[in-house]
Design an enzyme around this catalytic site. Structure first.
Site, short mmCIF file in Angstrom:
data_model
loop_
_atom_site.label_atom_id
_atom_site.label_comp_id
_atom_site.label_asym_id
_atom_site.label_seq_id
_atom_site.Cartn_x
_atom_site.Cartn_y
_atom_site.Cartn_z
N TRP A 1 2.79 6.05 1.36
CA TRP A 1 2.97 6.48 -0.10
C TRP A 1 2.44 7.59 -0.14
O TRP A 1 1.41 8.27 0.16
CB TRP A 1 1.84 5.63 -0.76
CG TRP A 1 2.06 5.81 -2.46
CD1 TRP A 1 1.28 6.79 -3.10
CD2 TRP A 1 2.89 5.22 -3.25
NE1 TRP A 1 1.93 6.74 -4.52
CE2 TRP A 1 2.84 5.76 -4.42
CE3 TRP A 1 3.89 4.44 -2.87
CZ2 TRP A 1 3.82 5.32 -5.69
CZ3 TRP A 1 4.66 4.05 -4.09
CH2 TRP A 1 4.57 4.46 -5.46
N ASN B 1 -4.26 7.47 6.88
CA ASN B 1 -4.19 7.09 5.32
C ASN B 1 -5.51 7.92 4.78
O ASN B 1 -6.71 7.84 5.23
CB ASN B 1 -4.45 5.61 5.02
CG ASN B 1 -4.80 5.32 3.63
OD1 ASN B 1 -4.19 6.00 2.85
ND2 ASN B 1 -5.55 4.45 3.48
N GLY B 2 -5.12 8.85 3.79
CA GLY B 2 -6.15 9.72 3.05
C GLY B 2 -5.60 10.96 2.70
O GLY B 2 -4.49 11.45 3.08
N GLU C 1 -4.96 2.05 -25.90
CA GLU C 1 -4.55 1.53 -24.79
C GLU C 1 -4.94 0.11 -24.62
O GLU C 1 -4.39 -0.72 -24.05
CB GLU C 1 -5.02 2.49 -23.68
CG GLU C 1 -5.01 1.92 -22.29
CD GLU C 1 -3.68 1.83 -21.73
OE1 GLU C 1 -2.59 2.29 -22.48
OE2 GLU C 1 -3.60 1.24 -20.89
N GLU D 1 0.77 -6.46 -23.63
CA GLU D 1 1.76 -6.38 -22.49
C GLU D 1 1.36 -7.70 -21.57
O GLU D 1 2.39 -8.38 -21.17
CB GLU D 1 1.39 -5.41 -21.51
CG GLU D 1 1.81 -3.94 -21.96
CD GLU D 1 1.62 -3.07 -20.58
OE1 GLU D 1 2.38 -2.95 -19.72
OE2 GLU D 1 0.49 -2.58 -20.52
N LYS E 1 -2.59 -2.91 -23.60
CA LYS E 1 -2.88 -3.97 -22.54
C LYS E 1 -2.94 -5.53 -23.07
O LYS E 1 -2.17 -6.41 -22.25
CB LYS E 1 -4.34 -3.80 -21.83
CG LYS E 1 -4.48 -2.54 -21.22
CD LYS E 1 -3.70 -2.60 -19.79
CE LYS E 1 -2.80 -1.84 -19.20
NZ LYS E 1 -1.77 -0.72 -19.67
N ARG F 1 0.89 -1.32 0.04
CA ARG F 1 -0.09 -0.04 0.08
C ARG F 1 0.85 1.27 -0.04
O ARG F 1 0.42 2.33 -0.22
CB ARG F 1 -0.75 0.10 1.08
CG ARG F 1 -1.93 -1.15 1.48
CD ARG F 1 -2.61 -1.01 2.54
NE ARG F 1 -3.56 0.20 2.57
CZ ARG F 1 -4.71 0.18 2.08
NH1 ARG F 1 -5.10 -0.92 1.54
NH2 ARG F 1 -5.23 1.37 2.18
C1 AGP Z 1 1.79 0.60 -19.20
O1 AGP Z 1 0.89 -0.55 -18.82
C2 AGP Z 1 3.26 0.21 -19.21
N1 AGP Z 1 3.63 -0.58 -18.10
C3 AGP Z 1 3.93 1.12 -19.80
O2 AGP Z 1 3.66 1.60 -20.96
C4 AGP Z 1 4.41 2.62 -18.85
O3 AGP Z 1 2.86 3.31 -18.85
C5 AGP Z 1 5.31 3.34 -19.47
O4 AGP Z 1 6.46 2.74 -19.26
C6 AGP Z 1 5.54 4.69 -18.82
O5 AGP Z 1 5.58 4.56 -17.31
P1 AGP Z 1 5.58 5.77 -16.31
O6 AGP Z 1 4.16 6.14 -16.59
O7 AGP Z 1 6.02 5.19 -15.19
O8 AGP Z 1 6.39 6.83 -16.88
#
Ligand code: AGP
Length: 624
Positions: free
Chosen positions: A76, A102-103, A498, A505, A502, A27
């Site tokens: 965080w 936290n918040g 995007e 990846e 996904k 967290r």
């Molecule tokens: C996103 O799913 C990836 N892990 C990758 O494209 C990521 O968004 C990119 O490396 C940028 O990372 P950042 O936002 O930490 O700069």
């Protein structure tokens, strides 16, 4: 998002707190600390800038003697960079009142000014510290004669001072406090941040989630917003914020501690997909109204005047963050504000064109992406001013930018970015609203309407997430596919990109996102019978054209899944549908990406891929 924990009982408080913090590190892990009231009613406070292991080593040398109760925190950062001074627990001026939180305390600046005017000395940059000093004031106002009475006589005073403190806080908090003069009671309160009570035998626990104490007890009570708990070792009493006693039912958790860290989800990625409403809510919290810019000044440095002054915006980022940039470009251009978006690794030539009237918006979850940092340095060398949108307080990007706007998503553990992307979008929509209102593009009525629409998004996200099982079924039908196409238009074109990223990846299969208008210019040739094609087609000005694209794709054999709303479902003739709640076209990217995230997750699950740690990928790419 941080992790808090607390313990009261006769066992080794220090060890129990440290063990709990280690289980809460997912967290937050930039700094941590514990405070324990020892047998002499003295407070033992230890904090480190770094991970819980460092704290463990620190306290191993001198564990608190005969402790009774205590609290712990792993951070965080949201306000104030990671450092020992900013680490929790925080204390009041006496050093005897301690808080972990936290918040986000939205009204902390007002409270801090009043408390400083009353002579309070602050030691940190955090919003949390105001809670400890406010508590000190409340104890004083109750004319506490600490020396005069036995500790248990102080319990009602401790409770009433706590109740009055909580009543003055605005924003989100899961917090717990101990007072060295009253070691037999630990207090906790919850508003918009999770807080759970663990019920042991002769001992009790509090934590952000059950993983902190599951090894000691599976009997838990979940606090709701607006509830407080007075925790003693032999029992817990529950109250509302007015101090009215309430009754709560305990439940028995069936998870093991590994599952608990993921909140019962199979992977962090799925857990984080389900945290997206909270990510948007927390990123907007306290920053939206009134639209026009100055509300952001204290935190980011951006003012109404500066928002009027910039001639154009230039977004720059990598990967998923770049797709957020593209949404930003469409959004600002929709308001008539010139905006461009480039991938950071291809920015070098454009960087030379930057100048002082350009606001470069660098988006990065980690704030450490080498390509993005390099692009920022090139832009600054050309005279541009830089706004960082990042999820990581104290990151390199925040130290090199002129302005910083944090997304408040908490740590994102899954390598494939989901909730951080939604947080980035929320920050961009927030910024666009302020810019458009500051420049008079949105009238005050239109600005209010824009803000209202944006504030509805978290609920619409929850409604979208409720469709997970149907989306999973659609995904499983394509688990064997080796090629995917994603298409859309205008402000949803980046969402097609995007969705493709996904799948690539986490399923390791080929996928492409395309502007639907481009299909005729070549890509349509690759469509084969049964090829999965996902078309993002909400109601809006692109709908008729999208319906045409879907027809053309189907005519060539594609198996089309349309991401639609109830109205556009009637227009788009697809093979399958994922139907989203209605939303104004401008805001649809905040919803349309969610089924694509879930789709990618379940394709990867069916392919038995390592979803949280996909092959060849790192969470932050710190090399060029
Ligand atoms: C996103 O799913 C990836 N892990 C990758 O494209 C990521 O968004 C990119 O490396 C940028 O990372 P950042 O936002 O930490 O700069």
């Amino acid at each position: 998002m941080c992790g808090i924990t607390g313990y009261i009982g006769d066992n080794k408080t220090t060890d129990i707190l440290i063990d709990g913090l280690k289980r809460l590190e997912y967290r937050g892990y930039d700094s941590c600390g514990i405070a324990v009231v020892d047998a002499k009613n003295e407070l033992y406070l230890r904090r480190v800038s770094g991970r819980v292991d460092a704290l463990d080593k620190l306290v191993a040398g001198d564990p608190a003697k005969g402790p009774k109760s205590g609290v712990g925190h792993t951070r965080w950062a949201t306000h104030g960079a990671p450092s020992e001074d900013n680490a929790h627990p925080h204390t009041d001026c006496t050093g005897r009142v301690v808080v972990v939180h936290n918040g986000i305390i939205e009204n902390y600046l007002d409270l801090k000014e009043k408390l400083q005017a009353g002579g309070h000395k602050f030691k940190s940059e955090t919003d949390t510290e105001v809670i400890a000093h406010l508590m000190e004031e409340k104890l004083k106002s109750l004319h506490v004669q600490e020396k005069a009475v036995r500790a248990e006589m102080l319990e009602p005073v401790f409770f009433e001072a706590f109740r009055r403190t909580v009543a003055e806080l605005k924003g989100s908090f899961a917090l717990s406090m101990v007072w060295a003069s009253c070691p037999a009671m630990l207090l906790a309160a919850r508003m918009h941040s999770p807080l759970v009570i663990g019920l042991g035998k002769g001992e009790n626990f509090i934590a952000s989630d059950v993983s902190a104490f599951l090894k000691f007890t599976k009997r838990v009570v979940f606090l709701n917003d607006g509830e407080m708990a007075a925790v003693r070792k032999d029992g817990v009493d529950y109250y509302d914020f007015k101090g009215k006693k309430t009754s709560k039912d305990a439940v028995t958790i069936q998870w093991d501690s590994t599952m608990a860290e993921k909140g019962g989800y199979k992977h962090f990625m799925l857990k984080e997909i389900h945290e997206q409403a909270e990510s948007v809510e927390n990123t907007l919290r306290g920053r939206l109204l009134p639209l026009g810019g100055d509300i952001l000044k204290a935190e980011t440095g951006l003012t109404t005047a500066s928002m009027k002054g910039f001639a154009a915006l230039q977004f720059v980022a990598c990967g998923t963050a770049y797709h957020a940039c593209l949404v930003g470009r469409f959004l600002f251009e929709n308001f008539g504000i010139p905006a461009h978006a480039d991938v950071a690794s291809e920015f070098t030539d454009r960087a030379k064109l930057m100048h002082k009237d350009t606001l470069v918006v660098a988006i990065s979850q980690s704030g450490e992406t080498a390509d993005t940092l390099f692009a920022v340095r090139e832009a600054k060398a050309a005279g541009a001013r830089v706004l960082a949108i990042t999820n990581t307080v104290g990151s390199t990007l925040t130290r090199e930018a002129d302005y910083v706007l944090h997304t408040h998503c908490g740590p994102e553990i899954g390598v494939a970015s989901t909730k951080a992307f939604l947080g980035q979008l929320a920050a961009i929509y927030l910024l666009a609203g302020h810019f458009a209102a500051a420049r008079g593009i949105l009238s005050s009525t239109e600005a209010r309407r824009y803000a209202e629409d944006l504030l509805k998004v978290p609920r619409l996200i929850e409604e979208t997430l409720a469709g997970e099982k149907e989306i999973a079924k659609v995904a499983e039908a394509f688990a064997a596919s080796e090629h995917f196409l994603f298409i859309s238009r205008h402000i949803n074109y980046p969402i097609a990109l995007e969705g493709a990223l996904k799948i690539k990846e986490i399923s390791y299969v080929h996928a492409e996102g395309y502007a639907a208008g481009e299909m005729k210019h070549g890509p349509i040739a690759i469509i084969y019978k049964g090829m999965p094609l996902l078309a993002v087609a909400p109601t809006g000005r692109a709908l008729e054209l999208m319906a045409g694209n879907v027809e053309e794709a189907k005519a060539r054999g594609a198996d089309v899944v349309a991401i639609v709303d109830a109205a556009s479902r009637k227009t788009v003739k697809a093979n399958r549908y994922i139907v989203l709640p209605d939303a104004p076209e401008l805001f649809t990217p905040l919803l349309t990406v969610i089924p694509l995230q879930i789709f990618a997750y379940y394709v990867a699950l069916a392919k038995k891929c390592d979803i949280d740690k996909p092959r060849n990928l790192a969470k932050s790419v710190t090399v060029r």
